[in-house]
Scaffold this motif. Structure first.
Motif, PDB file in Angstrom:
ATOM      1  N   THR A  79      61.201  91.135  -5.557  1.00  0.00           N
ATOM      2  CA  THR A  79      60.345  90.390  -4.640  1.00  0.00           C
ATOM      3  C   THR A  79      59.721  89.209  -5.369  1.00  0.00           C
ATOM      4  N   LYS A  81      57.072  86.417  -5.484  1.00  0.00           N
ATOM      5  CA  LYS A  81      55.760  86.102  -4.932  1.00  0.00           C
ATOM      6  C   LYS A  81      55.481  84.634  -5.204  1.00  0.00           C
ATOM      7  N   ARG A 116      64.001  88.666  -2.151  1.00  0.00           N
ATOM      8  CA  ARG A 116      63.189  88.300  -0.992  1.00  0.00           C
ATOM      9  C   ARG A 116      62.006  87.487  -1.494  1.00  0.00           C
ATOM     10  N   TYR A 117      61.471  86.665  -0.602  1.00  0.00           N
ATOM     11  CA  TYR A 117      60.306  85.846  -0.924  1.00  0.00           C
ATOM     12  C   TYR A 117      59.114  86.368  -0.133  1.00  0.00           C
ATOM     13  N   ARG A 118      57.958  86.365  -0.781  1.00  0.00           N
ATOM     14  CA  ARG A 118      56.720  86.807  -0.117  1.00  0.00           C
ATOM     15  C   ARG A 118      55.610  85.843  -0.500  1.00  0.00           C
ATOM     16  N   TYR A 132      55.342  77.497   6.660  1.00  0.00           N
ATOM     17  CA  TYR A 132      56.100  78.675   6.233  1.00  0.00           C
ATOM     18  C   TYR A 132      57.044  79.165   7.330  1.00  0.00           C
ATOM     19  N   TYR A 137      60.038  81.909   7.169  1.00  0.00           N
ATOM     20  CA  TYR A 137      59.159  83.037   6.861  1.00  0.00           C
ATOM     21  C   TYR A 137      58.646  83.664   8.152  1.00  0.00           C
ATOM     22  N   VAL A 140      54.600  89.702   8.143  1.00  0.00           N
ATOM     23  CA  VAL A 140      54.926  91.125   7.987  1.00  0.00           C
ATOM     24  C   VAL A 140      53.684  91.987   7.812  1.00  0.00           C
ATOM     25  N   THR A 153      50.498  88.038   5.366  1.00  0.00           N
ATOM     26  CA  THR A 153      51.631  88.118   4.444  1.00  0.00           C
ATOM     27  C   THR A 153      52.876  87.717   5.216  1.00  0.00           C
ATOM     28  N   GLU A 155      57.231  86.908   4.806  1.00  0.00           N
ATOM     29  CA  GLU A 155      58.403  87.157   3.964  1.00  0.00           C
ATOM     30  C   GLU A 155      59.638  86.540   4.575  1.00  0.00           C
ATOM     31  N   LYS A 156      60.632  86.363   3.713  1.00  0.00           N
ATOM     32  CA  LYS A 156      61.974  86.033   4.182  1.00  0.00           C
ATOM     33  C   LYS A 156      62.956  86.488   3.110  1.00  0.00           C
TER      34      LYS A 156
END
Length: 167
Positions: A79, A81, A116-118, A132, A137, A140, A153, A155-156
């Motif tokens: 992940t 960040k 994954r990106y967060r 985003y 994104y 989540v 938060t 993500e993608k």
């Protein structure tokens, strides 16, 4: 003017400019939530230098001036960040934030095997949320670390082409 904005890895020599820009860029966020004790406004130069050594830190330069920056790390689960995406107020709304975001995503996938990106942003930071979402994104989760501050938060997943770019 004639000088174009370039994006590259940050160096230790960029630390003071990044910190000053971060302080400038987070003033509206602090005002939005009436909280001037947020971490971007209280971060020390030593802490920023540690991030330069540990993570992926990019800067956008206009000539010798740092006009944008973004940071990212990847944990053991893959992940990535992404944090502290900043653009000088005079250059906002011209696509530089999106360019920085895409550049850090590409590097984190290619150099650090992100899966994954967060990222986090304030629940009332509509411009950030719009940026985003426009880059794929999706929200989540949410949390409320302070009475006036809610964090969203987002993500993608890493796209297949990001892996290919690093190969």
């Amino acid at each position: 003017m004639g000088t174009s904005v370039t994006i590259s890895a940050a160096t230790d020599q960029d630390a003071e400019q990044i910190l000053k820009l971060q302080y400038l860029c987070y003033q509206p966020e602090a005002a939005r939530y009436d909280d001037y004790g947020i971490e971007p406004l209280t971060q020390s130069l030593a802490a920023l230098r540690a991030e330069l050594g540990d993570g992926c830190v990019l800067v956008a330069r206009l000539g010798a001036e740092v006009v944008g920056s973004v940071r990212g790390t990847v944990d053991a689960t893959g992940t990535a960040k992404i944090a502290k995406l900043i653009v000088h107020p005079r250059l906002q709304r011209h696509g530089l934030g999106g360019r920085l975001l895409a550049a850090v995503e590409q590097r984190l996938a290619a150099e650090r095997s992100a899966k994954r990106y967060r990222l986090l942003t304030g629940h009332r930071s509509e411009g950030d949320l719009r940026l985003y979402r426009s880059h794929g994104y999706a929200p989540v989760g949410t949390e409320q670390p302070a009475r006036r501050l809610g964090l969203t938060t987002l993500e993608k997943p890493v796209a297949a082409e990001a892996y290919a770019a690093g190969a």
